[in-house]
Design a protein around this motif. Structure first.
Motif, PDB file in Angstrom:
ATOM      1  N   VAL A 331       0.868  -1.173   0.000  1.00 40.64           N
ATOM      2  CA  VAL A 331       0.000   0.000   0.000  1.00 40.64           C
ATOM      3  C   VAL A 331       0.905   1.223   0.000  1.00 40.64           C
ATOM      4  CG1 VAL A 331      -1.728   1.295   1.307  1.00 40.64           C
ATOM      5  CG2 VAL A 331      -1.858  -1.199   1.213  1.00 40.64           C
ATOM      6  N   SER A 332       0.669   2.124  -0.954  1.00 42.32           N
ATOM      7  CA  SER A 332       1.535   3.309  -1.069  1.00 42.32           C
ATOM      8  C   SER A 332       0.714   4.575  -1.012  1.00 42.32           C
ATOM      9  CB  SER A 332       2.261   3.313  -2.422  1.00 42.32           C
ATOM     10  OG  SER A 332       2.869   2.080  -2.677  1.00 42.32           O
ATOM     11  N   ILE A 333       1.258   5.586  -0.362  1.00 43.44           N
ATOM     12  CA  ILE A 333       0.640   6.911  -0.433  1.00 43.44           C
ATOM     13  C   ILE A 333       1.562   7.819  -1.242  1.00 43.44           C
ATOM     14  CG2 ILE A 333      -0.924   6.885   1.552  1.00 43.44           C
ATOM     15  CD1 ILE A 333       1.278   8.013   3.252  1.00 43.44           C
ATOM     16  N   ILE A 334       0.933   8.648  -2.066  1.00 46.02           N
ATOM     17  CA  ILE A 334       1.685   9.422  -3.056  1.00 46.02           C
ATOM     18  C   ILE A 334       1.283  10.891  -3.002  1.00 46.02           C
ATOM     19  CG2 ILE A 334       2.048   9.711  -5.571  1.00 46.02           C
ATOM     20  CD1 ILE A 334       0.832   6.548  -5.303  1.00 46.02           C
ATOM     21  N   GLY A 335       2.258  11.767  -3.081  1.00 43.42           N
ATOM     22  CA  GLY A 335       1.931  13.193  -3.144  1.00 43.42           C
ATOM     23  C   GLY A 335       3.190  14.015  -3.336  1.00 43.42           C
ATOM     24  N   GLY A 343       6.931  15.481   8.028  1.00 48.07           N
ATOM     25  CA  GLY A 343       5.848  15.043   8.901  1.00 48.07           C
ATOM     26  C   GLY A 343       4.868  14.043   8.300  1.00 48.07           C
ATOM     27  N   VAL A 344       4.832  13.927   6.977  1.00 47.75           N
ATOM     28  CA  VAL A 344       3.881  12.982   6.377  1.00 47.75           C
ATOM     29  C   VAL A 344       4.228  11.557   6.794  1.00 47.75           C
ATOM     30  CG1 VAL A 344       2.991  12.030   4.216  1.00 47.75           C
ATOM     31  CG2 VAL A 344       3.393  14.478   4.417  1.00 47.75           C
ATOM     32  N   ALA A 345       5.523  11.229   6.692  1.00 49.94           N
ATOM     33  CA  ALA A 345       5.939   9.874   7.038  1.00 49.94           C
ATOM     34  C   ALA A 345       5.643   9.574   8.505  1.00 49.94           C
ATOM     35  CB  ALA A 345       7.422   9.692   6.757  1.00 49.94           C
ATOM     36  N   ILE A 367       8.448  11.151  -3.548  1.00 51.29           N
ATOM     37  CA  ILE A 367       7.041  11.570  -3.447  1.00 51.29           C
ATOM     38  C   ILE A 367       6.102  10.435  -3.025  1.00 51.29           C
ATOM     39  CG2 ILE A 367       7.361  13.456  -5.100  1.00 51.29           C
ATOM     40  CD1 ILE A 367       5.685  11.712  -7.091  1.00 51.29           C
ATOM     41  N   SER A 368       6.653   9.372  -2.451  1.00 54.06           N
ATOM     42  CA  SER A 368       5.753   8.301  -1.994  1.00 54.06           C
ATOM     43  C   SER A 368       6.371   7.518  -0.839  1.00 54.06           C
ATOM     44  CB  SER A 368       5.448   7.348  -3.147  1.00 54.06           C
ATOM     45  OG  SER A 368       6.608   6.619  -3.484  1.00 54.06           O
TER      46      SER A 368
END
Ligand code: ADP
Ligand code: ASP
Ligand code: MG
Length: 391
Positions: A331-335, A343-345, A367-368
């Protein structure tokens, strides 16, 4: 315009596609349509070959697989003729697709589009078979699963036309709408984020086609095959005025995680392992290497679970100690904002810890962030990420 398998699955659907091409002609003088094989035809051909051989000659596989698209181009051209329009079908090689590289995953070297252009000048709607070409040995080749997207973008790049990809969903969503039904459709997405999400498993568009569109500045639009609702425009990053930190979540299932114990971390030994796997056409995804005790090293990698037998035989041949973890997904989050925002991680890790999700492997790009987790946790993780990042 490109129509995928589900959009041309039956004669009735092919007729509907013909109507939409005719309608589009009110807006554009020249139209090239790229189509895939009807419905699940490519899978059926793969299954048929496995009744003959479990390790078929890959050149012959390409001869077989390329037949799927050929059926669709003929039928679609007939449908257009039947409705009173001049149309002509071209196979990949007739359309000028020159390819290189391995069978079943060849790459496009060039599209020599003179014949397409000649027919367009003569007023024809040109219908091209996606997914196929011919290499320098004049062997028929195919471009890898989902490759019709690449065919469409390659023609668009060569003719300097925009490219519209029609499929069975209304555009690109924040999450695969078949997995998470409240996912939101995106009006715009950057080439970079689209490429990242496609490479990380969202099969709505084939990654290589996005790479090509980005490189050649091909305007790309992804929409529902009826063209009744607005789809997603893929644009350059700067054109998107307002956007979220995380734009997408992608899921890649059917992953096999392989752990190998080595008594050395000699680069030659590790290199030999991956060269051997590469020679067997095993595509490796995430690799990690750790020292966990004196003279004990752990090398882990992921690949798709259909490679289990072949990976096993390579590792046994090398006399290595190894084990597998199966039934896992990535599962990957991308932005794009991850590049500049801290802070996203930490938010993502915190949520996973709060929910007691075991992480088998983690990898990141600029970016992911990708997490390899048990299949049974995917639903929960999608839900918590959607909530946390407002997807
Ligand atoms: P085609 O046959 O038209 O090429 P595909 O089956 O290859 O279509 O791709 C469309 C599918 O991609 C959709 O049915 C959807 O389930 C899946 N998909 C995965 N991720 C996404 C996403 N983020 N947005 C939209 N569709 C997605
Ligand atoms: N028919 C091929 C496949 O199923 C190519 C495509 O659909 O894009 O992979
Ligand atoms: Mg596809």
């Amino acid at each position: 315009m490109k129509y995928g398998g589900s959009s041309v699955a039956t004669a009735e659907k092919i007729n509907e596609v013909a109507d939409r091409i005719i309608k589009k002609r009110e807006q554009y003088k020249n139209i090239v349509t790229v189509v895939s094989a009807m419905g699940k035809k490519t899978n059926e051909l793969l299954a048929l070959s496995s009744e003959i051989s479990l390790n078929p000659n890959r050149r012959e596989m390409d001869v077989l697989l390329a037949t799927g698209e050929q059926v669709t181009i003929a039928l679609l051209s007939m449908a257009l003729n039947e409705k009173g329009h001049k149309a002509i079908s071209l196979t990949g090689w007739q359309a000028g697709f020159r390819t290189f590289g391995h069978h079943m995953r060849s790459k496009v070297q060039s599209v020599e589009s003179e014949l397409i252009e000649r027919y367009l000048d003569e007023g024809y709607i040109v219908v091209v078979a996606g997914f196929q070409g011919v290499n320098s040995a004049r062997d028929i080749t195919t471009l890898g699963r989902g490759g019709s997207d690449t065919s469409a973008v390659a023609i668009a790049a060569s003719l300097e036309y925009p490219c519209e990809i029609y499929t069975d969903v209304e555009g690109i969503y924040t999450v695969d709408p078949r997995v998470y039904k409240n996912a939101k459709k995106l009006d715009y997405l950057s080439y970079e984020e689209t490429l990242e999400m496609a490479s990380l498993g969202a099969k709505v568009i084939e990654p290589r086609s996005v790479e090509l569109a980005w490189k050649y500045n091909v305007p790309l639009y992804i929409a529902l095959n009826t063209n009744e609702v607005k789809g997603t425009y893929i644009v350059k990053e700067g054109k998107i005025m307002e956007k979220k930190n995380i734009t997408n979540l992608s899921i890649m299932d059917n992953i096999l995680l392989v752990n190998i114990e080595l008594s050395t971390n000699s680069p030659e030994e590790i290199n030999d392992l991956f060269v051997r796997l590469g020679n067997e056409n095993v595509i490796i995804d995430i690799i990690s290497q750790n020292k966990f005790a004196r003279d004990k090293y752990l090398v882990s990698f992921t690949t798709t679970s259909d490679n289990k037998e072949i990976v096993s035989s390579v590792l046994k041949e090398k006399g290595l100690n190894f084990n597998y973890i199966e039934n896992v997904s990535k599962v990957s989050i991308i932005g794009n904002a991850m590049r500049t925002q801290a802070g996203v991680a930490s938010r993502a890790f915190e949520i996973l810890a709060q929910n007691n999700v075991e992480l088998h492997q983690v990898s990141t790009s600029e970016i992911s962030i990708s997490y390899v987790i048990d299949d049974e946790n995917v639903k929960k993780v999608v839900e918590v990420f959607v909530e946390e990042f407002n997807l």
